[in-house]
Design an enzyme around this catalytic site. Structure first.
Site, short mmCIF file in Angstrom:
data_model
loop_
_atom_site.label_atom_id
_atom_site.label_comp_id
_atom_site.label_asym_id
_atom_site.label_seq_id
_atom_site.Cartn_x
_atom_site.Cartn_y
_atom_site.Cartn_z
N ARG A 98 52.06 8.15 -7.03
CA ARG A 98 51.28 7.43 -6.03
C ARG A 98 52.11 6.34 -5.35
O ARG A 98 52.76 5.55 -6.03
CB ARG A 98 50.07 6.78 -6.73
N ASP A 112 39.36 5.82 -9.52
CA ASP A 112 38.50 4.65 -9.30
C ASP A 112 37.57 4.46 -10.48
O ASP A 112 36.85 5.40 -10.86
CB ASP A 112 37.64 4.84 -8.04
N ARG A 117 46.78 10.31 -0.61
CA ARG A 117 47.35 9.98 -1.92
C ARG A 117 47.43 11.19 -2.83
O ARG A 117 46.61 12.10 -2.77
CB ARG A 117 46.60 8.83 -2.59
N ASP A 165 44.20 9.32 -6.91
CA ASP A 165 43.44 8.06 -6.82
C ASP A 165 42.41 8.09 -7.94
O ASP A 165 41.62 9.03 -8.04
CB ASP A 165 42.75 8.03 -5.44
N1 ROI Z 1 37.52 10.64 1.27
C1 ROI Z 1 37.28 11.67 0.44
N2 ROI Z 1 36.64 12.76 0.91
N3 ROI Z 1 37.66 11.65 -0.87
C2 ROI Z 1 38.32 10.58 -1.38
O1 ROI Z 1 38.67 10.59 -2.59
C3 ROI Z 1 38.58 9.47 -0.55
N4 ROI Z 1 39.20 8.34 -1.01
C4 ROI Z 1 39.40 7.28 -0.23
C5 ROI Z 1 38.99 7.24 1.21
C6 ROI Z 1 40.19 6.99 2.08
C7 ROI Z 1 37.96 6.14 1.39
N5 ROI Z 1 38.37 8.49 1.64
C8 ROI Z 1 38.16 9.53 0.80
O2 ROI Z 1 39.95 6.21 -0.75
#
Ligand code: ROI
Length: 150
Positions: free
Chosen positions: A81, A95, A90, A93
């Site tokens: 990343r 979260d 990315r 990611d």
């Molecule tokens: N959009 C989608 N579809 N999936 C994601 O994981 C994702 N992650 C983000 C942003 C850029 C907000 N958009 C995303 O961080």
């Protein structure tokens, strides 16, 4: 504590990145991967670029929220990343969506995740593995977002 982690990737072999993320989450110390959602393909929200692959994992953990966060960031970094700009595509990611019933609002971490209710790519996989956490009203509010369960 039962924690929920949102997983996303839209660069390189994103499906392989998700598989690797589940393996890394399963290997976390003081933790057990208890549930994993299906993988979803979703149009990017809030930006443009390639479609994302998304999923959610449930982890039973004794790690404190900030400890878990540090591990999630280490897994992201190990997946290559980089952070050239805020909403850049990315390779991986992770979260932290929820950590038990904790509510935290610190400079480095906010849980529950402040934007999860705007995002079908979080709510749909979360509803699959934790239906009690996602209301029909919440799902209806994001029903116009383009997402497909694979
Ligand atoms: N959009 C989608 N579809 N999936 C994601 O994981 C994702 N992650 C983000 C942003 C850029 C907000 N958009 C995303 O961080």
């Amino acid at each position: 504590m039962l924690a929920y982690v949102g997983i996303g990737a839209n660069l390189g072999d994103a499906q392989a990145a998700l598989a690797g993320a589940f393996e890394a989450l399963a290997a976390l110390p003081a933790s057990r991967l208890v549930r994993r959602s299906s993988i979803y393909r979703s149009a990017p929200v809030g930006t443009d670029g390639p479609d994302y692959f998304n999923a959610v994992a449930a982890i039973e953990t004794r790690l404190a929220p900030l400890e878990l966060l540090a591990h999630l960031q280490a897994i992201e970094n190990a997946a290559g990343r980089t952070r050239p700009w805020r909403w850049a595509p990315r390779t991986l990611d992770l979260d932290l969506l929820r950590h038990g019933d904790a509510t935290i609002d610190s400079p480095t971490l906010t849980v529950p995740h402040p934007r999860m209710h705007e995002r079908a790519f979080v709510l749909r996989p979360l509803a699959e593995i934790a239906p009690a956490l996602v209301t029909e009203t919440a799902l209806a509010a994001v029903a116009q977002q383009s997402i497909e369960r694979l």
